[in-house]
Design a protein around this motif. Structure first.
Motif, PDB file in Angstrom:
ATOM      1  N   ALA A 331       0.977  -0.813  -0.613  1.00 50.30           N
ATOM      2  CA  ALA A 331       0.315   0.157   0.262  1.00 50.30           C
ATOM      3  C   ALA A 331       1.150   1.255   0.650  1.00 50.30           C
ATOM      4  N   GLU A 332       2.118   1.255  -0.936  1.00 52.07           N
ATOM      5  CA  GLU A 332       2.701   2.407  -0.834  1.00 52.07           C
ATOM      6  C   GLU A 332       3.174   3.213   0.342  1.00 52.07           C
ATOM      7  N   GLY A 333       3.722   2.002   1.416  1.00 54.99           N
ATOM      8  CA  GLY A 333       4.873   2.458   2.545  1.00 54.99           C
ATOM      9  C   GLY A 333       3.610   2.112   3.555  1.00 54.99           C
ATOM     10  N   LEU A 334       2.817   1.138   3.878  1.00 58.30           N
ATOM     11  CA  LEU A 334       1.713   1.715   4.849  1.00 58.30           C
ATOM     12  C   LEU A 334       1.491   0.491   5.850  1.00 58.30           C
ATOM     13  N   LEU A 359       1.626   5.973   7.625  1.00 57.00           N
ATOM     14  CA  LEU A 359       0.458   7.119   6.622  1.00 57.00           C
ATOM     15  C   LEU A 359       1.574   8.255   6.111  1.00 57.00           C
ATOM     16  N   SER A 360       1.010   8.330   4.940  1.00 63.35           N
ATOM     17  CA  SER A 360       1.652   9.999   4.326  1.00 63.35           C
ATOM     18  C   SER A 360       0.707  10.894   3.401  1.00 63.35           C
ATOM     19  N   GLU A 366      -7.852   4.226  -0.258  1.00 66.18           N
ATOM     20  CA  GLU A 366      -7.984   2.512  -0.452  1.00 66.18           C
ATOM     21  C   GLU A 366      -6.655   2.251  -0.210  1.00 66.18           C
ATOM     22  N   HIS A 367      -5.288   3.062   0.203  1.00 67.40           N
ATOM     23  CA  HIS A 367      -4.261   2.817   0.585  1.00 67.40           C
ATOM     24  C   HIS A 367      -4.611   1.941   2.166  1.00 67.40           C
ATOM     25  N   LEU A 368      -5.298   2.543   2.837  1.00 67.64           N
ATOM     26  CA  LEU A 368      -5.647   2.313   4.155  1.00 67.64           C
ATOM     27  C   LEU A 368      -6.095   1.248   4.103  1.00 67.64           C
ATOM     28  N   ALA A 369      -7.699   1.315   3.836  1.00 70.18           N
ATOM     29  CA  ALA A 369      -7.998   0.233   3.197  1.00 70.18           C
ATOM     30  C   ALA A 369      -6.976  -1.127   2.324  1.00 70.18           C
ATOM     31  N   ARG A 370      -6.567  -1.220   2.186  1.00 68.57           N
ATOM     32  CA  ARG A 370      -5.153  -2.197   1.641  1.00 68.57           C
ATOM     33  C   ARG A 370      -4.143  -2.518   2.741  1.00 68.57           C
ATOM     34  N   ALA A 371      -4.101  -1.642   3.730  1.00 68.07           N
ATOM     35  CA  ALA A 371      -2.979  -2.394   4.959  1.00 68.07           C
ATOM     36  C   ALA A 371      -3.621  -2.980   5.746  1.00 68.07           C
TER      37      ALA A 371
END
Ligand SMILES: Nc1ncnc2c1ncn2[C@@H]1O[C@H](COP(=O)(O)OP(=O)(O)O)[C@@H](O)[C@H]1O
Ligand SMILES: O=C(CO)[C@@H](O)[C@H](O)COP(=O)(O)O
Length: 498
Positions: A331-334, A359-360, A366-371
């Motif tokens: 998730a791009e670093g999460l 977190l950035s 969607e990044h949070l959901a994937r993480a």
């Protein structure tokens, strides 16, 4: 056509299924009942609610299906594990049942460890956890001595329900495994443990097997439910044993990953001397003479539903997760640790809480959901790792529960576990496992293995993608550091919690 009924006595509801000889579900009914939570950490239920809910379901099942009661060969059970039901000499219930998710017994767990030392693991093959039954017995012994003096025996939730259906008090073995009073490898009560805690003679009821007949229905129960008094009743199993049977986990090399509210990784074991050093649970399976090793993530699907309810209540799971598949692993670093309600495996810790790390400003929902999905799967991968470290070979993992509804998540499981992941064609959960026990008990099949071959169909297989396995391998090492890195912070935050 003949039928059997599976009764799944869960924590929030009872679910009954009517299954024919082809393994098809031809009727289904559920009834909910409340949790009684009088103080923080307390979780109780009135056993009468289980009986009333089951009667309501059975009536509905018969009415809606139109199946004649004489065509129903047998009934069996899946039960929420560990709950303490105390009975007096006449088998009257002495107090509300104290459930598996009640956490008032930390002191009693330490007392058990102090008194039994290494014998605890040697005999029960499990660590002392608040959820298990013996600590609950000791709590009542200490805090309600007058009531405890009247206790002649104890049973577990589904065993109490079965007693009310047949008039016979027995305890089924896969469930007895979660009491800390059973010698798990021998499949017999440990007199040594019962004596060490001053439990009266006969306190642990006679043991029965999962597919073993435990009599027929009493005329009173038959009258109330509409079933025939000739209906045969079979032992049943702990909900996880039934979930495993319902997913066809009845052979060496098979494993199950279940992402429901909580998450479970479970492997079928034949070797009773297999030593997991108490790091995962080791319980008797429903298949005679077999066992299973099991790790538990307390907030698995719950973490994702918490996320959805908090940030996107208007969306369905499918809508929320639709963009997740186009993001890369990580998730791009999460990273997310799913400790919303504490954890069980590999960190038995009721104080730890969840974290997002990394977190950035570029991260979107969607990044949070994937993480969150990855964090839940990493947590389950810790159980897979512990089980593999004990020398178990996992050839494939059958994935069940709400988490198996999403193809991106199934591929993620294959990539994180590094093992092919298979979904089921028509998943029915522990109630199906219970029905299969009644089918075998009724003589439709010679064994649960034979029944699984007929009743269970597999869906798609997700093969691990090597590049993702490599990326997740590196991310997993970082994920595993988050627990220690956030432990003392969470201890400090404890006094500020609501
Ligand atoms: N369509 C879906 N895609 C992904 N996950 C889902 C979906 N539907 C439900 N879930 C997850 O599954 C969980 C519920 O699983 P379920 O097996 O029904 O649980 P339980 O029987 O323990 O209540 C939810 O908390 C959610 O995280
Ligand atoms: O504590 C355990 C297993 O050790 C739980 O699996 C309970 O048995 C859960 O019951 P449900 O949430 O399925 O009702």
């Amino acid at each position: 056509m003949k039928y059997v009924i599976g009764v799944d006595l869960g924590t929030s509801s009872v679910k009954t299924v009517l299954v024919n000889q082809e393994g098809e579900i031809t009727g289904e009914a559920t009834a909910a009942y409340p949790l009684i939570q009088e103080r923080p950490g307390y979780s109780e239920q009135n056993p009468e609610e289980w009986v009333n809910g089951t009667i309501a379901c059975l009536k509905k099942l018969l009415q809606e299906s139109g199946v004649p009661p004489e065509d129903i060969d047998g009934v069996s059970f899946s039960g929420q594990m560990h709950g303490l039901v105390l009975l007096d000499e006449q088998n009257n219930v002495l107090r509300n049942a104290i459930l598996w998710n009640d956490t008032r017994t930390t002191k009693e767990c330490r007392e058990i460890e102090a008194k039994l030392g290494d014998k605890l693991l040697d005999i029960t093959r499990n660590a002392a956890l608040e959820g298990f039954t013996l600590p609950k017995i000791l709590w009542v012994q200490k805090h309600e001595p007058e009531l405890f003096a009247k206790a002649a025996r104890f049973v577990l939730p589904k065993d109490y329900l079965r007693y009310r259906m047949t008039g016979r008090v027995e305890m089924e073995i896969s469930d007895a495994a979660g009491t800390l009073l059973l010698n798990v490898p021998e499949g017999a009560w440990s007199e040594e443990i019962a004596q060490a805690f001053g439990l009266p003679e006969g306190f642990c009821p006679p043991l029965v097997g999962s597919t073993e007949e435990t009599g027929t229905l009493t005329p009173a129960f038959a009258g109330e439910s509409g079933l025939s008094p000739n209906t045969r009743v079979f032992g049943g199993g702990a909900d996880n044993a039934c979930g495993a049977v319902g997913a066809g986990i009845v052979r060496k090399g098979d494993a199950m990953c279940s992402i429901g509210t909580s998450g479970v990784v479970l492997t079928y074991e034949e070797d009773k001397s297999k030593d997991f050093a108490g790091k995962v649970h080791f319980f008797n399976h429903a298949h005679p003479g077999a066992f299973y090793a099991m790790g538990v993530t307390l907030a698995a699907g719950y973490s994702l539903s918490w996320f959805k309810e908090s940030l996107a209540p208007e969306l369905s799971f499918d809508e929320l997760l639709a963009p997740v598949g186009s993001l890369p692993p990580g998730a791009e670093g999460l990273l997310f640790t799913p400790y919303l309600v504490g954890e069980r495996t590999p960190h038995a810790d009721s104080v730890i809480r969840a974290s997002f790390i990394g977190l950035s400003g570029t991260h979107r929902r969607e990044h949070l959901a994937r993480a969150v999905m990855e964090g839940i799967t990493f947590s389950l991968a810790e159980s897979v790792e512990l089980i593999r470290a004990a020398g178990v070979t996992i050839e494939r993992i059958i994935s069940i529960g709400g988490g198996a509804k999403n193809p991106v998540w199934l591929q993620m499981q294959a990539d994180i576990f590094g093992t092919p992941v298979v979904s089921l064609k028509n998943e029915q959960g522990p109630a199906m496992g219970a029905a299969m026990m009644a089918a075998v008990g009724s003589g439709w099949f010679g064994s649960l293995k034979e029944c699984a071959d007929k009743f269970i169909g597999y869906g798609k297989t997700y093969e691990p993608i090597p590049a993702n396995v490599e990326t997740y391998g590196r991310l997993f090492k970082l994920y595993q550091q988050v627990y220690e890195a956030t432990r003392s912070l969470n201890e400090g935050l404890q006094e500020f919690r609501g």
